[in-house]
Enzyme design. Sequence first.
Site, PDB file in Angstrom:
ATOM      1  N   TYR A   1       0.787  -1.232   0.000  1.00 26.91           N
ATOM      2  CA  TYR A   1       0.000   0.000   0.000  1.00 26.91           C
ATOM      3  C   TYR A   1       0.822   1.288   0.000  1.00 26.91           C
ATOM      4  O   TYR A   1       0.358   2.320   0.457  1.00 26.91           O
ATOM      5  CB  TYR A   1      -0.981  -0.031   1.186  1.00 26.91           C
ATOM      6  CG  TYR A   1      -2.008  -1.132   1.053  1.00 26.91           C
ATOM      7  CD1 TYR A   1      -3.139  -0.952   0.251  1.00 26.91           C
ATOM      8  CD2 TYR A   1      -1.834  -2.354   1.690  1.00 26.91           C
ATOM      9  CE1 TYR A   1      -4.079  -1.962   0.106  1.00 26.91           C
ATOM     10  CE2 TYR A   1      -2.779  -3.371   1.547  1.00 26.91           C
ATOM     11  CZ  TYR A   1      -3.891  -3.169   0.760  1.00 26.91           C
ATOM     12  OH  TYR A   1      -4.812  -4.182   0.617  1.00 26.91           O
TER      13      TYR A   1
ATOM     14  N   GLU B   1     -19.456  -4.499 -12.634  1.00 29.79           N
ATOM     15  CA  GLU B   1     -18.558  -5.319 -13.457  1.00 29.79           C
ATOM     16  C   GLU B   1     -17.943  -4.501 -14.594  1.00 29.79           C
ATOM     17  O   GLU B   1     -16.767  -4.632 -14.908  1.00 29.79           O
ATOM     18  CB  GLU B   1     -19.285  -6.550 -14.010  1.00 29.79           C
ATOM     19  CG  GLU B   1     -19.832  -7.501 -12.940  1.00 29.79           C
ATOM     20  CD  GLU B   1     -18.787  -7.970 -11.952  1.00 29.79           C
ATOM     21  OE1 GLU B   1     -17.592  -7.987 -12.277  1.00 29.79           O
ATOM     22  OE2 GLU B   1     -19.176  -8.299 -10.810  1.00 29.79           O
TER      23      GLU B   1
ATOM     24  N   GLU C   1     -12.286  -2.571  -7.031  1.00 27.23           N
ATOM     25  CA  GLU C   1     -13.654  -2.874  -6.604  1.00 27.23           C
ATOM     26  C   GLU C   1     -14.501  -1.606  -6.483  1.00 27.23           C
ATOM     27  O   GLU C   1     -15.727  -1.665  -6.510  1.00 27.23           O
ATOM     28  CB  GLU C   1     -13.632  -3.614  -5.257  1.00 27.23           C
ATOM     29  CG  GLU C   1     -13.011  -5.004  -5.322  1.00 27.23           C
ATOM     30  CD  GLU C   1     -13.704  -5.927  -6.297  1.00 27.23           C
ATOM     31  OE1 GLU C   1     -14.919  -5.763  -6.519  1.00 27.23           O
ATOM     32  OE2 GLU C   1     -13.032  -6.811  -6.856  1.00 27.23           O
TER      33      GLU C   1
ATOM     34  N   TRP D   1     -11.831 -14.375  17.451  1.00 25.35           N
ATOM     35  CA  TRP D   1     -12.764 -14.058  16.359  1.00 25.35           C
ATOM     36  C   TRP D   1     -14.016 -13.364  16.895  1.00 25.35           C
ATOM     37  O   TRP D   1     -14.419 -12.309  16.424  1.00 25.35           O
ATOM     38  CB  TRP D   1     -13.127 -15.357  15.629  1.00 25.35           C
ATOM     39  CG  TRP D   1     -14.209 -15.248  14.599  1.00 25.35           C
ATOM     40  CD1 TRP D   1     -15.487 -15.680  14.729  1.00 25.35           C
ATOM     41  CD2 TRP D   1     -14.101 -14.693  13.276  1.00 25.35           C
ATOM     42  NE1 TRP D   1     -16.192 -15.444  13.571  1.00 25.35           N
ATOM     43  CE2 TRP D   1     -15.364 -14.831  12.658  1.00 25.35           C
ATOM     44  CE3 TRP D   1     -13.066 -14.094  12.556  1.00 25.35           C
ATOM     45  CZ2 TRP D   1     -15.621 -14.399  11.359  1.00 25.35           C
ATOM     46  CZ3 TRP D   1     -13.320 -13.667  11.264  1.00 25.35           C
ATOM     47  CH2 TRP D   1     -14.591 -13.822  10.673  1.00 25.35           C
TER      48      TRP D   1
ATOM     49  N   ARG E   1     -15.580  -9.585  16.492  1.00 28.69           N
ATOM     50  CA  ARG E   1     -16.919  -9.363  15.943  1.00 28.69           C
ATOM     51  C   ARG E   1     -17.750  -8.530  16.917  1.00 28.69           C
ATOM     52  O   ARG E   1     -18.543  -7.691  16.504  1.00 28.69           O
ATOM     53  CB  ARG E   1     -17.594 -10.694  15.631  1.00 28.69           C
ATOM     54  CG  ARG E   1     -16.854 -11.415  14.497  1.00 28.69           C
ATOM     55  CD  ARG E   1     -17.705 -12.383  13.748  1.00 28.69           C
ATOM     56  NE  ARG E   1     -18.854 -11.745  13.144  1.00 28.69           N
ATOM     57  CZ  ARG E   1     -19.806 -12.414  12.486  1.00 28.69           C
ATOM     58  NH1 ARG E   1     -19.713 -13.718  12.370  1.00 28.69           N
ATOM     59  NH2 ARG E   1     -20.826 -11.771  11.959  1.00 28.69           N
TER      60      ARG E   1
ATOM     61  N   ARG F   1      -9.270  -5.007   1.101  1.00 27.64           N
ATOM     62  CA  ARG F   1      -9.617  -4.310  -0.144  1.00 27.64           C
ATOM     63  C   ARG F   1     -11.101  -3.943  -0.213  1.00 27.64           C
ATOM     64  O   ARG F   1     -11.455  -2.901  -0.751  1.00 27.64           O
ATOM     65  CB  ARG F   1      -9.264  -5.196  -1.349  1.00 27.64           C
ATOM     66  CG  ARG F   1     -10.082  -6.470  -1.431  1.00 27.64           C
ATOM     67  CD  ARG F   1      -9.735  -7.302  -2.646  1.00 27.64           C
ATOM     68  NE  ARG F   1      -8.337  -7.742  -2.595  1.00 27.64           N
ATOM     69  CZ  ARG F   1      -7.891  -8.862  -3.157  1.00 27.64           C
ATOM     70  NH1 ARG F   1      -8.710  -9.626  -3.828  1.00 27.64           N
ATOM     71  NH2 ARG F   1      -6.625  -9.204  -3.086  1.00 27.64           N
TER      72      ARG F   1
HETATM   73 ZN   LIG Z   1     -15.820  -6.589  -8.445  1.00 25.90          ZN
END
Ligand SMILES: [Zn+2]
Length: 602
Positions: free
Chosen positions: A214, A374, A401, A473, A477, A510
């Site tokens: 990054y 997309e 994304e 975990w 959460r 990401r």
């Molecule tokens: Zn995607």
Amino acid sequence: MRSINFALALFLLVSGCTRGSSGNTTPTAADAKKFMDDVNDAEFKLALEAGQAVWVSETYITDDTSALSARANQRLIDQTARFAKEAVRFDGVNVAPDIRRELNLLKVSLVMAAPSNPAEAEELTKIAANLDATYGKGKWCEAPNKPESCLDIDKVTDIMRDSQDEKRLRQVWEGWHTISPPMRKDYSRFVELSNKGAKELGFADSGVMWRSKYDMSPEDFSKEVDRLWTQVRPLYLKLHAYVRMKLREKYGDVVPANGPLPAHLLGNIWAQDWTNIYPIVKPANADKGYDLTSILKSRKTSAVDMVKTGERFYTSLGFAPLPQSFWQRSMLVRPRDRDVVCHASAWDIDNVEDLRVKMCIQPTDEDFNTIHHELGHNFYQRAYKDQPMIFRDSANDGFHEAIGDTIALSVTPEYLVKIGLLDKAPDASRDIGLLLHKALEKIAFLPFGLLIDQWRWKVFSGEIKPEDYNKAWWDLRLKYQGVAPVTPRGEEFFDPGAKYHVPGNVPYTRYFLADILQFQFHRGLSQTAGCTSILNRCSIYQSMEAGKKLNDMLSSGLSKPWPEALEKIAGTKQMDAGAILDYFKPLDAWLDEQIKGKPVGW
Ligand SMILES: [Zn+2]
């Protein structure tokens, strides 16, 4: 759903490469340049072969096509791994900045590094494949003797979406979490071995290797993620309090008045996306006033028409139309005569302009948005096609994304009027319904998007020991999501393994970054487009100025540090969750009203 593009789908391994140093001579800058040229050439060819093979295997599933694609993929992975290890010999060489960046990216392109000991490398490869397959084959069988009673993840997802029967939801939730305890032992060995490989590449552990991509130190990146979460947490707390209140009205005491939300009542097996409980929590008098799904259905809109509509958004910004081959080679509907992987994805088979979408499109609001998502990958891929092969990727993995989602944020009621799908845009009083629906997707996701890697980074660093996997975990959460199981989840379980990206070893931060970035992109581009209305009603449709800025950023690919790419659109080098707060401002005020006098937090 969250999909991956092909370039990002390659999970690389370092194989047990025995090649040592390059001989007696010290390599020169010219050697480094030559090396990277060779790497770019070889990767280009291998990626094309793998792309073609994987495309066929996913659009025509047979034992043969699976074997062919696995082989082609393995060739690409093995070669990339060899290159990554070779790149180390240029570490002390004084080379041009571009070449240094290429060498560095090559070294951090690995998601999993195998140790150089061949036996250990083989063990790691096997364990990784086993973990992935255990998840892929995962099923919970209500009646073990009756195969027809078995639920795979698709069926589990349907029930979590549709059922409002608390007992049934709990049963299915607990059922799905029986698939992962067998992964526990493998997973801890996987952590040991992959850390060993990462150390050989010069990283303290695999988590540090992941955070080295990054353009900042791994420590600074961790802090950056925390800072972004701190910005948006107050809004999440309000949404959480409101949802808890509504769920309590619906389900009673199983939902505590001031404690965490039960993990099984949020419409999704991981509680990562709450849109399915919209009918339970929707505002009484502020429904959005139109239903895109019914409009598309009543007009009998075809899959091709929906994609053409998406394409027109991008061409309205000045992007060239998709190539003819896109329409000839894409798979846009489920074929009647064969098995395919329907999960939506965007492809760039030749890393130049053989762009494709693979999707089983239905005339729904959700698919309409997914198409824009997309196509965002496709237009990004084509924009950076003139970069050296290793720079043909997004500025950081969150960017890829985020682009299509940024465009989807411009699918406003006013836009739908402009393209003739809606007669009249509902007035702003209906915004709460629209915004709440979006918040259940985007705001609810943020703490989940963050905590998967918070857990993994600590597991890789050894801060979380194998004997505490499940406790750690659920601690995370609870801390981030304010979500808890209704029955004790001791160490006989391995609940992280019930989420694909853990056994699949796919980094997850990401998606958190993409969620933040898309609103920042939307705000920056809306300003460029001259939008003066409230941010959630801004659309950049037909803005050539916004398109020019967007293209400028996309075409630089991975060639520059991501803060420079961000600056082109956002005017700042810092990621800023403030754009999310701007976008949801009306909802934030509305939530304040709804939860007045009610407990907030847990
Ligand atoms: Zn995607």
